[in-house]
Scaffold this active site. Structure first.
Site, PDB file in Angstrom:
ATOM      1  N   HIS A 140       1.302   4.905  -2.354  1.00 58.36           N
ATOM      2  CA  HIS A 140       0.937   5.791  -3.466  1.00 58.36           C
ATOM      3  C   HIS A 140       2.216   6.443  -3.941  1.00 58.36           C
ATOM      4  CE1 HIS A 140      -3.374   5.507  -2.363  1.00 58.36           C
ATOM      5  NE2 HIS A 140      -2.864   5.351  -1.149  1.00 58.36           N
TER       6      HIS A 140
ATOM      7  N   ASP B  82       1.815   3.900   2.897  1.00 58.21           N
ATOM      8  CA  ASP B  82       0.799   4.787   2.304  1.00 58.21           C
ATOM      9  C   ASP B  82       1.433   5.958   1.544  1.00 58.21           C
ATOM     10  OD1 ASP B  82      -1.816   5.346   1.690  1.00 58.21           O
ATOM     11  OD2 ASP B  82      -2.387   6.106   3.659  1.00 58.21           O
ATOM     12  N   ASP B  83       1.814   6.992   2.263  1.00 62.71           N
ATOM     13  CA  ASP B  83       2.401   8.202   1.646  1.00 62.71           C
ATOM     14  C   ASP B  83       3.600   8.636   2.485  1.00 62.71           C
ATOM     15  OD1 ASP B  83       0.138   8.912  -0.382  1.00 62.71           O
ATOM     16  OD2 ASP B  83      -0.888   8.548   1.520  1.00 62.71           O
TER      17      ASP B  83
ATOM     18  N   GLU C 173     -11.216   3.575   6.190  1.00 60.69           N
ATOM     19  CA  GLU C 173     -10.138   4.411   6.746  1.00 60.69           C
ATOM     20  C   GLU C 173     -10.829   5.491   7.580  1.00 60.69           C
ATOM     21  OE1 GLU C 173      -7.985   6.657   3.770  1.00 60.69           O
ATOM     22  OE2 GLU C 173      -6.341   7.176   5.140  1.00 60.69           O
TER      23      GLU C 173
ATOM     24  N   HIS D  90       0.868  -1.199   0.000  1.00 58.88           N
ATOM     25  CA  HIS D  90       0.000   0.000   0.000  1.00 58.88           C
ATOM     26  C   HIS D  90       0.894   1.235   0.000  1.00 58.88           C
ATOM     27  CE1 HIS D  90      -3.744   2.138   1.919  1.00 58.88           C
ATOM     28  NE2 HIS D  90      -3.091   2.948   1.089  1.00 58.88           N
TER      29      HIS D  90
ATOM     30  N   HIS E 177      -9.647   1.254  -1.195  1.00 58.02           N
ATOM     31  CA  HIS E 177      -9.546   1.838   0.134  1.00 58.02           C
ATOM     32  C   HIS E 177     -10.950   1.809   0.744  1.00 58.02           C
ATOM     33  CE1 HIS E 177      -5.722   3.310  -1.258  1.00 58.02           C
ATOM     34  NE2 HIS E 177      -5.524   4.123  -0.240  1.00 58.02           N
TER      35      HIS E 177
HETATM   36  N1  HPA Z   1      -6.530   7.481   1.526  1.00 58.13           N
HETATM   37  C1  HPA Z   1      -7.189   7.860   0.441  1.00 58.13           C
HETATM   38  N2  HPA Z   1      -6.595   8.347  -0.631  1.00 58.13           N
HETATM   39  C2  HPA Z   1      -5.273   8.466  -0.629  1.00 58.13           C
HETATM   40  C3  HPA Z   1      -4.534   8.095   0.465  1.00 58.13           C
HETATM   41  C4  HPA Z   1      -5.194   7.560   1.590  1.00 58.13           C
HETATM   42  O1  HPA Z   1      -4.623   7.187   2.620  1.00 58.13           O
HETATM   43  N3  HPA Z   1      -3.245   8.343   0.142  1.00 58.13           N
HETATM   44  C5  HPA Z   1      -3.223   8.837  -1.093  1.00 58.13           C
HETATM   45  N4  HPA Z   1      -4.454   8.916  -1.578  1.00 58.13           N
HETATM   46 ZN    ZN Z   2      -3.704   4.831   0.639  1.00 55.15          ZN
END
Ligand code: HPA
Ligand code: ZN
Length: 339
Positions: free
Chosen positions: A21, A280-281, A202, A19, A199
């Site tokens: 991006h 994630d990021d 969250e 996971h 997703h």
């Molecule tokens: N959630 C939703 N969209 C996203 C995320 C995330 O954690 N990171 C990058 N785009």
């Molecule tokens: Zn994500």
């Protein structure tokens, strides 16, 4: 375990990231370099000023900045440099397999061609496979704040590159954009041979996880934190071995949890869910894979067995073939036997 011992333990584990991006791995230093190269002025005057803005109260506040950062990416070389920087970083953290999301619409909406984006990313992934021995899969993500019609256009643009793309996902603003909005385009994506993930849960409720499973037919859930509020859902995830790709530092930075001690991953493992840890990021949330493993292990006092389980799960839940999965899993086990 002391801090040094725990860090050293984690550094040596072979692991997969499922996971990530790619636009979220855009470090401020590289962002400024590329913005100068492309003559695009960022809204921020310095790296420090930009980093100061990385304080988020929720997902949307993060997304607003994440989309601004991505605007400096114009040429194939930019996408290549972005992806290569991520790969060299995770190579130093013993990540041996990656499944990478990219958001084509973030770029095509600005007039950048789909081909430019994917050529840059794919060439870097191939180089990483050859030179760093990192295997990969590529996942195209639809932006859920846009319409299903827009997602269909993206699916259409992806078809000439179908042989490079393994799956589709669903990201961006979750609340108010349920999986049910994308039933048709997910069906059409599956018909093209793409694997499906989304997703869900969250910020959105557990119902969105049900929708992703029952309406979209996804085989993996990104995040899925909210599943623990619903026993039937937990039973379903366990029965069908649906993996969750959790992202602890992201959860903390976006206030999905208030403190790391509240992270649900230990409970999920105890309940038999195929939970994995991911970044994630990473450029926005203060850490790549090892930092995510470390902060989670420390706060939740995870045992060595639990940490090993997380690494094994990362391969089990991956899209590698059985032979490659088994090879990596036995390497994880030998590593833990050797220490
Ligand atoms: N959630 C939703 N969209 C996203 C995320 C995330 O954690 N990171 C990058 N785009
Ligand atoms: Zn994500």
């Amino acid at each position: 375990m002391t801090k040094d011992n725990l860090e050293a333990l984690i550094e040596g584990i072979p692991k997969a990231e499922l996971h990530l991006h790619i636009e979220g791995s855009f470090e401020p230093e590289l962002m400024f370099k590329i913005s100068k190269r492309n003559n695009i002025k960022l809204e921020y005057n310095s790296i420090n000023e930009l980093k100061q803005a990385y304080k988020f109260n929720n997902l949307q506040e993060f997304l607003d900045i994440y989309y601004i950062g991505a605007q400096v990416l114009i040429h194939e070389q930019d996408f290549f440099d972005l992806t290569w920087a991520y790969l060299t970083k995770v190579h130093s953290q013993k990540v041996v397999h990656v499944e990478v999301f990219f958001d084509p619409q973030t770029h095509t909406e600005r007039g950048v061609e789909f081909a430019t984006v994917i050529n840059g990313i794919y060439k870097a992934l191939k180089k990483g496979e050859q030179e760093l021995n990192i295997s990969f899969r590529l996942i195209m993500s639809y932006l859920r704040h846009l319409s299903e019609e827009e997602a269909f256009k993206t699916l259409e643009s992806s078809l000439p590159f179908k042989h490079w793309i393994n799956g589709v996902g669903l990201d961006s603003s979750e609340k108010g954009n349920p999986p049910s909005k994308f039933v048709n385009v997910f069906k059409a994506s599956a018909n093209q041979g793409y694997k499906l993930v989304a997703h869900a849960g969250e910020e959105g409720p557990s119902e969105y996880i049900w929708e992703a499973l029952d309406l979209l037919n996804v085989i993996r859930i990104d995040h899925g934190n909210r599943c623990l509020t619903d026993d039937k859902l937990v039973a379903r995830l366990v029965k069908d071995s649906i993996a969750l790709t959790l992202c602890p530092l992201s959860n903390l930075e976006l206030k999905v949890i208030q403190k790391m001690e509240d992270h649900p991953v230990a409970k999920m493992l105890n309940q038999g869910i195929l939970a994995t840890i991911n970044s994630d990021d990473p450029a926005y949330f203060g850490g790549y894979m090892n930092e995510n493993y470390y902060e989670t292990s420390k706060a939740l006092k995870l045992s060595k067995d639990q940490i090993m389980k997380l690494a094994i799960n990362s391969f089990k839940a991956s899209w590698l073939n059985e032979e490659a999965k088994n090879k990596h899993i036995s390497e994880v086990k030998s590593y833990f036997e050797s220490i």
